[in-house]
Design a protein around this motif. Sequence first.
Motif, PDB file in Angstrom:
ATOM      1  N   ILE A  97       2.917 -38.735  45.735  1.00 22.01           N
ATOM      2  CA  ILE A  97       2.287 -37.385  45.642  1.00 22.01           C
ATOM      3  C   ILE A  97       0.968 -37.591  46.124  1.00 22.01           C
ATOM      4  CG2 ILE A  97       1.370 -35.346  44.281  1.00 22.01           C
ATOM      5  CD1 ILE A  97       3.971 -35.897  42.378  1.00 22.01           C
ATOM      6  N   THR A  98       0.501 -36.767  47.313  1.00 15.97           N
ATOM      7  CA  THR A  98      -0.961 -37.005  47.660  1.00 15.97           C
ATOM      8  C   THR A  98      -2.023 -36.614  46.705  1.00 15.97           C
ATOM      9  OG1 THR A  98       0.200 -36.476  49.852  1.00 15.97           O
ATOM     10  CG2 THR A  98      -2.318 -36.265  49.617  1.00 15.97           C
ATOM     11  N   GLY A  99      -2.710 -37.498  46.838  1.00 13.24           N
ATOM     12  CA  GLY A  99      -4.124 -37.225  46.081  1.00 13.24           C
ATOM     13  C   GLY A  99      -4.253 -37.492  44.491  1.00 13.24           C
ATOM     14  N   ALA A 167      -4.383 -44.534  53.467  1.00  8.16           N
ATOM     15  CA  ALA A 167      -2.992 -44.653  53.895  1.00  8.16           C
ATOM     16  C   ALA A 167      -2.221 -43.405  54.183  1.00  8.16           C
ATOM     17  CB  ALA A 167      -2.114 -45.482  52.716  1.00  8.16           C
ATOM     18  N   THR A 168      -2.381 -42.289  53.261  1.00  6.35           N
ATOM     19  CA  THR A 168      -1.841 -41.148  53.308  1.00  6.35           C
ATOM     20  C   THR A 168      -1.861 -40.496  54.918  1.00  6.35           C
ATOM     21  OG1 THR A 168      -1.945 -40.583  51.242  1.00  6.35           O
ATOM     22  CG2 THR A 168      -1.568 -38.879  52.448  1.00  6.35           C
ATOM     23  N   VAL A 169      -3.363 -40.667  55.338  1.00  2.00           N
ATOM     24  CA  VAL A 169      -3.539 -40.006  56.744  1.00  2.00           C
ATOM     25  C   VAL A 169      -3.071 -40.903  57.781  1.00  2.00           C
ATOM     26  CG1 VAL A 169      -5.586 -39.563  58.098  1.00  2.00           C
ATOM     27  CG2 VAL A 169      -5.614 -38.939  55.821  1.00  2.00           C
ATOM     28  N   GLY A 171      -0.795 -43.382  57.422  1.00  2.00           N
ATOM     29  CA  GLY A 171       0.780 -43.535  57.620  1.00  2.00           C
ATOM     30  C   GLY A 171       1.647 -42.503  57.520  1.00  2.00           C
ATOM     31  N   ALA A 172       1.268 -41.478  56.613  1.00  4.61           N
ATOM     32  CA  ALA A 172       2.266 -40.336  56.453  1.00  4.61           C
ATOM     33  C   ALA A 172       1.721 -39.151  57.280  1.00  4.61           C
ATOM     34  CB  ALA A 172       1.989 -39.985  54.704  1.00  4.61           C
ATOM     35  N   CYS A 173       0.633 -38.770  57.598  1.00 10.61           N
ATOM     36  CA  CYS A 173       0.210 -37.621  58.453  1.00 10.61           C
ATOM     37  C   CYS A 173       0.348 -38.220  59.686  1.00 10.61           C
ATOM     38  CB  CYS A 173      -1.311 -37.267  58.308  1.00 10.61           C
ATOM     39  SG  CYS A 173      -1.985 -37.087  56.552  1.00 10.61           S
ATOM     40  N   GLY A 174       0.273 -39.601  60.124  1.00 10.54           N
ATOM     41  CA  GLY A 174       0.263 -40.112  61.249  1.00 10.54           C
ATOM     42  C   GLY A 174       1.618 -39.849  61.923  1.00 10.54           C
TER      43      GLY A 174
HETATM   44  O1  LIG Z   1       0.286 -32.828  54.923  1.00 10.63           O
HETATM   45  C1  LIG Z   1       0.324 -33.240  53.786  1.00 10.63           C
HETATM   46  O2  LIG Z   1      -0.519 -32.897  52.802  1.00 10.63           O
HETATM   47  C2  LIG Z   1       1.258 -34.208  53.073  1.00 10.63           C
HETATM   48  C3  LIG Z   1       0.679 -35.582  52.921  1.00 10.63           C
HETATM   49  C4  LIG Z   1       0.980 -36.855  53.888  1.00 10.63           C
HETATM   50  C5  LIG Z   1       2.000 -35.813  54.832  1.00 10.63           C
HETATM   51  N1  LIG Z   1       2.194 -34.539  54.282  1.00 10.63           N
END
Ligand SMILES: O=C(O)[C@@H]1CCC=N1
Length: 265
Positions: A97-99, A167-169, A171-174
Amino acid sequence: MYNKIAIIGGGNLGTAIAEGLLKSEFSKPADITITRRNLAELEVLKNKGVNITSDNIEAVKNSDVVILAVKPFQIKDVLDGFKAELDPQKHILVSVITGIFIEDMQNAVQKNVPLFRAMPNTAIAIQESMTCISHKGANNTQVDFIKNLFEKLGKVAMIDEKLMDAATVLGACGTAFAMRYIRANIQGGIEIGFSAATASLIAAQTVKGAADLLLLKGAHPEQEIDKVTTPKGCTIAGLNEMEHQGFSSSLIRGIVTSYNKILNS
Ligand SMILES: O=C(O)[C@@H]1CCC=N1
Ligand SMILES: NC(=O)C1=CN([C@@H]2O[C@H](COP(=O)(O)OP(=O)(O)OC[C@H]3O[C@@H](n4cnc5c(N)ncnc54)[C@H](OP(=O)(O)O)[C@@H]3O)[C@@H](O)[C@H]2O)C=CC1
């Protein structure tokens, strides 16, 4: 040893994790339980032999590893719902979970359960995730187990928790950022003559090849750019125009904006 995996929150990422676990054969279908309230959305996984339920307590009781994949604002209620079932001698808790900090989870569960934060991306469904991991209260066996699990689903970096938002930005938002880049290539490709299907193939395979040059050869992007940019050629002309229009700058600003969004949430 930690065979049974519960995924609490079978949405975009939760189902992608389940798909990756199945595709990699890390888990047998019957060893995965995935939960959400709207079970109709989990039929595809059910048809593959995965257990589906809306009962988080039942899922946690029947698992060794609990992966939390609900939205950030849902975590407190969800943890409150099943925390009484968590057994520090048995369970490992992993949040994607983000944040949400490990300390937040510790305060919520109030038990010495080994806690992990993992930040994968949706390519986990095809074993091509980039997953950053940090942890607290886990022994070496548990750390090795979780690292190995995510290594079966892509690449892993063990990071300090203070870098988890970054890492979220990246790797995941990436994944979304890369998709938009590819989509723009397709739009350009169509304008210069290709069908959408051919432009999609060329754009996606070209990006994959470029990424593999970095991953497999350990090259630096600028070294590889130098090999493509013929003096007075079309590559440098296009590249310079992109930079005049703020290409790198817009990407960097987008990344920083995403990061600040997490910090200010
Ligand atoms: O956009 C979001 O908040 C979530 C976190 C990383 C990818 N999606
Ligand atoms: N999507 C991504 O690329 C990434 C997401 N993340 C993080 O992963 C988490 C999930 O994101 P994402 O999958 O996109 O979000 P989704 O909204 O797609 O998934 C969340 C799921 O949780 C389910 N849910 C809600 N309440 C409960 C409950 N009480 N018990 C069980 N399940 C519940 C929802 O289904 P229902 O309403 O049917 O219950 C929903 O399917 C977020 O915290 C996000 O920040 C991290 C990295 C990448």
